[in-house]
Design a protein around this motif. Structure first.
Motif, PDB file in Angstrom:
ATOM      1  N   GLN A  52      81.674 -90.566 -86.129  1.00 12.63           N
ATOM      2  CA  GLN A  52      82.002 -89.692 -85.009  1.00 12.63           C
ATOM      3  C   GLN A  52      81.347 -90.180 -83.722  1.00 12.63           C
ATOM      4  O   GLN A  52      81.994 -90.259 -82.673  1.00 12.63           O
ATOM      5  CB  GLN A  52      81.567 -88.257 -85.306  1.00 12.63           C
ATOM      6  N   THR A  53      80.076 -90.536 -83.792  1.00 14.19           N
ATOM      7  CA  THR A  53      79.368 -91.020 -82.604  1.00 14.19           C
ATOM      8  C   THR A  53      79.982 -92.319 -82.098  1.00 14.19           C
ATOM      9  O   THR A  53      80.180 -92.506 -80.895  1.00 14.19           O
ATOM     10  CB  THR A  53      77.877 -91.244 -82.923  1.00 14.19           C
ATOM     11  N   GLU A  54      80.309 -93.233 -83.029  1.00 12.12           N
ATOM     12  CA  GLU A  54      80.909 -94.504 -82.639  1.00 12.12           C
ATOM     13  C   GLU A  54      82.276 -94.303 -81.988  1.00 12.12           C
ATOM     14  O   GLU A  54      82.647 -95.044 -81.065  1.00 12.12           O
ATOM     15  CB  GLU A  54      81.043 -95.403 -83.861  1.00 12.12           C
ATOM     16  N   ARG A  55      83.028 -93.297 -82.448  1.00  9.68           N
ATOM     17  CA  ARG A  55      84.327 -93.017 -81.860  1.00  9.68           C
ATOM     18  C   ARG A  55      84.188 -92.588 -80.405  1.00  9.68           C
ATOM     19  O   ARG A  55      84.956 -93.020 -79.538  1.00  9.68           O
ATOM     20  CB  ARG A  55      85.046 -91.925 -82.657  1.00  9.68           C
ATOM     21  N   PHE A  56      83.223 -91.718 -80.128  1.00  8.66           N
ATOM     22  CA  PHE A  56      83.022 -91.257 -78.751  1.00  8.66           C
ATOM     23  C   PHE A  56      82.579 -92.393 -77.846  1.00  8.66           C
ATOM     24  O   PHE A  56      83.053 -92.531 -76.716  1.00  8.66           O
ATOM     25  CB  PHE A  56      82.002 -90.117 -78.719  1.00  8.66           C
ATOM     26  N   ILE A  57      81.686 -93.254 -78.358  1.00  8.87           N
ATOM     27  CA  ILE A  57      81.225 -94.394 -77.573  1.00  8.87           C
ATOM     28  C   ILE A  57      82.374 -95.359 -77.313  1.00  8.87           C
ATOM     29  O   ILE A  57      82.534 -95.885 -76.205  1.00  8.87           O
ATOM     30  CB  ILE A  57      80.066 -95.111 -78.297  1.00  8.87           C
ATOM     31  N   ASN A  58      83.192 -95.590 -78.326  1.00  9.92           N
ATOM     32  CA  ASN A  58      84.310 -96.525 -78.209  1.00  9.92           C
ATOM     33  C   ASN A  58      85.311 -96.105 -77.139  1.00  9.92           C
ATOM     34  O   ASN A  58      85.964 -96.948 -76.522  1.00  9.92           O
ATOM     35  CB  ASN A  58      85.014 -96.641 -79.570  1.00  9.92           C
ATOM     36  N   LEU A  59      85.415 -94.782 -76.916  1.00 11.82           N
ATOM     37  CA  LEU A  59      86.413 -94.280 -75.976  1.00 11.82           C
ATOM     38  C   LEU A  59      85.841 -93.949 -74.594  1.00 11.82           C
ATOM     39  O   LEU A  59      86.557 -93.428 -73.749  1.00 11.82           O
ATOM     40  CB  LEU A  59      87.101 -93.042 -76.554  1.00 11.82           C
ATOM     41  N   GLN A  60      84.570 -94.248 -74.376  1.00 12.38           N
ATOM     42  CA  GLN A  60      84.011 -94.016 -73.049  1.00 12.38           C
ATOM     43  C   GLN A  60      84.765 -94.870 -72.024  1.00 12.38           C
ATOM     44  O   GLN A  60      84.906 -96.079 -72.182  1.00 12.38           O
ATOM     45  CB  GLN A  60      82.518 -94.363 -73.020  1.00 12.38           C
ATOM     46  N   ASN A  61      85.273 -94.207 -70.998  1.00 11.65           N
ATOM     47  CA  ASN A  61      86.024 -94.872 -69.926  1.00 11.65           C
ATOM     48  C   ASN A  61      87.290 -95.569 -70.422  1.00 11.65           C
ATOM     49  O   ASN A  61      87.803 -96.483 -69.762  1.00 11.65           O
ATOM     50  CB  ASN A  61      85.137 -95.885 -69.186  1.00 11.65           C
ATOM     51  N   ALA A  62      87.789 -95.139 -71.580  1.00 11.95           N
ATOM     52  CA  ALA A  62      89.023 -95.745 -72.099  1.00 11.95           C
ATOM     53  C   ALA A  62      90.238 -95.317 -71.291  1.00 11.95           C
ATOM     54  O   ALA A  62      91.215 -96.061 -71.183  1.00 11.95           O
ATOM     55  CB  ALA A  62      89.216 -95.372 -73.567  1.00 11.95           C
ATOM     56  N   PHE A  63      90.187 -94.116 -70.721  1.00 11.39           N
ATOM     57  CA  PHE A  63      91.321 -93.594 -69.961  1.00 11.39           C
ATOM     58  C   PHE A  63      91.007 -93.638 -68.474  1.00 11.39           C
ATOM     59  O   PHE A  63      89.880 -93.398 -68.048  1.00 11.39           O
ATOM     60  CB  PHE A  63      91.630 -92.161 -70.385  1.00 11.39           C
ATOM     61  N   TYR A  64      92.029 -93.928 -67.689  1.00  7.86           N
ATOM     62  CA  TYR A  64      91.852 -93.949 -66.238  1.00  7.86           C
ATOM     63  C   TYR A  64      93.093 -93.364 -65.582  1.00  7.86           C
ATOM     64  O   TYR A  64      94.174 -93.298 -66.183  1.00  7.86           O
ATOM     65  CB  TYR A  64      91.575 -95.367 -65.725  1.00  7.86           C
ATOM     66  N   ILE A  65      92.937 -92.915 -64.358  1.00  8.44           N
ATOM     67  CA  ILE A  65      93.979 -92.166 -63.669  1.00  8.44           C
ATOM     68  C   ILE A  65      95.147 -93.057 -63.274  1.00  8.44           C
ATOM     69  O   ILE A  65      94.958 -94.142 -62.716  1.00  8.44           O
ATOM     70  CB  ILE A  65      93.394 -91.447 -62.432  1.00  8.44           C
ATOM     71  N   ASN A  66      96.343 -92.594 -63.573  1.00 14.28           N
ATOM     72  CA  ASN A  66      97.586 -93.260 -63.196  1.00 14.28           C
ATOM     73  C   ASN A  66      98.025 -92.670 -61.856  1.00 14.28           C
ATOM     74  O   ASN A  66      98.709 -91.655 -61.802  1.00 14.28           O
ATOM     75  CB  ASN A  66      98.647 -93.024 -64.272  1.00 14.28           C
ATOM     76  N   THR A  67      97.617 -93.293 -60.780  1.00  8.95           N
ATOM     77  CA  THR A  67      97.808 -92.718 -59.440  1.00  8.95           C
ATOM     78  C   THR A  67      99.279 -92.488 -59.103  1.00  8.95           C
ATOM     79  O   THR A  67      99.616 -91.568 -58.360  1.00  8.95           O
ATOM     80  CB  THR A  67      97.159 -93.615 -58.369  1.00  8.95           C
ATOM     81  N   ASP A  68     100.166 -93.332 -59.642  1.00  8.43           N
ATOM     82  CA  ASP A  68     101.595 -93.175 -59.348  1.00  8.43           C
ATOM     83  C   ASP A  68     102.145 -91.852 -59.864  1.00  8.43           C
ATOM     84  O   ASP A  68     103.156 -91.355 -59.351  1.00  8.43           O
ATOM     85  CB  ASP A  68     102.396 -94.328 -59.973  1.00  8.43           C
ATOM     86  N   GLN A  69     101.512 -91.301 -60.876  1.00  9.81           N
ATOM     87  CA  GLN A  69     101.985 -90.051 -61.482  1.00  9.81           C
ATOM     88  C   GLN A  69     101.229 -88.820 -60.980  1.00  9.81           C
ATOM     89  O   GLN A  69     101.467 -87.720 -61.478  1.00  9.81           O
ATOM     90  CB  GLN A  69     101.838 -90.136 -63.000  1.00  9.81           C
ATOM     91  N   CYS A  70     100.332 -89.006 -60.028  1.00  9.11           N
ATOM     92  CA  CYS A  70      99.446 -87.905 -59.629  1.00  9.11           C
ATOM     93  C   CYS A  70      99.697 -87.398 -58.215  1.00  9.11           C
ATOM     94  O   CYS A  70      98.808 -86.827 -57.583  1.00  9.11           O
ATOM     95  CB  CYS A  70      97.984 -88.339 -59.795  1.00  9.11           C
ATOM     96  N   ARG A  71     100.911 -87.601 -57.730  1.00  8.60           N
ATOM     97  CA  ARG A  71     101.241 -87.017 -56.434  1.00  8.60           C
ATOM     98  C   ARG A  71     101.327 -85.499 -56.546  1.00  8.60           C
ATOM     99  O   ARG A  71     101.079 -84.777 -55.588  1.00  8.60           O
ATOM    100  CB  ARG A  71     102.565 -87.595 -55.925  1.00  8.60           C
ATOM    101  N   VAL A  72     101.699 -85.024 -57.727  1.00  7.07           N
ATOM    102  CA  VAL A  72     101.681 -83.600 -58.050  1.00  7.07           C
ATOM    103  C   VAL A  72     100.730 -83.409 -59.213  1.00  7.07           C
ATOM    104  O   VAL A  72     100.809 -84.136 -60.205  1.00  7.07           O
ATOM    105  CB  VAL A  72     103.085 -83.084 -58.423  1.00  7.07           C
ATOM    106  N   ILE A  73      99.824 -82.443 -59.090  1.00  4.15           N
ATOM    107  CA  ILE A  73      98.852 -82.165 -60.149  1.00  4.15           C
ATOM    108  C   ILE A  73      99.227 -80.860 -60.838  1.00  4.15           C
ATOM    109  O   ILE A  73      99.351 -79.811 -60.185  1.00  4.15           O
ATOM    110  CB  ILE A  73      97.416 -82.057 -59.584  1.00  4.15           C
TER     111      ILE A  73
END
Length: 224
Positions: free
Chosen positions: A163-184
């Motif tokens: 479980q701990t390794e999974r959380f570490i592995n996914l740190q900063n794995a996702f980032y904002i897709n600016t093209d899709q964020c004109r509407v929130i």
């Protein structure tokens, strides 16, 4: 992508009269499985209800927002096999079964559906994003917009990690897709296939919080 969708529809139509699991009995009305196979799926409660729980608090550092997760089934046979074949063997004809399972949840009161994104490397090797195809089908059925506000960096597979390794592995794995964020959208439902520790959903929530999303729910086919 349009070619892929047409192939899925063709496969689904070709198997519409037979159960996609046993391939022996006719499928029940408006479903992809016969009544017996449908009843024997490893439902968490029953075929018309889902199990609810929240992500563990330690998985969301510095976050106070609750995150309700709904799961329809236990991650055991045959659901585990169906998901594995769909994701890793490109068995796209199994999409209707997984789609029907998710539709057991009542239409959610949200503004948008968000599919867990795949990394570019996964898209190349697999050829499609499994959760995106599921979310597209749900979006059509529920008439709820599909929103893809996040992209994903490539990371080593989560299988076999603690479980701990999974959380570490996914740190900063996702980032904002600016093209899709004109509407929130402020109230969203994340679609995923399996939840084991909740690390993927927690990592997504942190980025969604940064975007200003206020209410987050998640729906998964199965809970391990």
């Amino acid at each position: 992508m349009q070619t892929l969708i047409k192939a899925i529809r063709s496969l689904a139509q070709g198997h519409a009269s037979a159960c996609l699991l046993c391939q022996f009995y006719p499928a029940a009305a408006a479903r992809s499985l016969c009544a017996n196979c449908w009843h024997e799926l490893p439902w968490l409660l029953q075929a018309t209800a889902c199990s609810h729980h929240s992500l563990p608090h330690h998985s969301l550092p510095n976050q106070s927002m609750s995150h309700s997760v709904q799961a329809a089934c236990h991650y055991v046979w045959p659901v585990d096999r169906l998901i594995h074949q769909y994701k890793y063997q490109q068995r796209l004809e199994l999409l209707p079964i997984l789609h029907d399972i998710l539709l057991q949840m009542p239409k959610p009161a949200v503004q948008a559906l968000v599919a867990v994104p795949s990394s570019p490397e996964k898209l190349v090797t697999r050829g499609f994003n499994p959760t995106l195809l599921l979310a597209q089908q749900l979006s059509k059925m529920w008439q709820i917009p599909l929103w893809q506000p996040l992209n994903r960096h490539h990371r080593p597979p989560q299988q076999g990690l603690s479980q701990t390794e999974r959380f570490i592995n996914l740190q900063n794995a996702f980032y904002i897709n600016t093209d899709q964020c004109r509407v929130i959208y402020h109230k969203i439902l994340i679609i995923d296939d399996v939840m084991t520790t909740g690390s993927t959903l927690a990592a997504m929530q942190q980025q969604l919080n940064n975007l200003g999303v206020q209410q987050i729910q998640s729906l998964v086919i199965a809970r391990a």
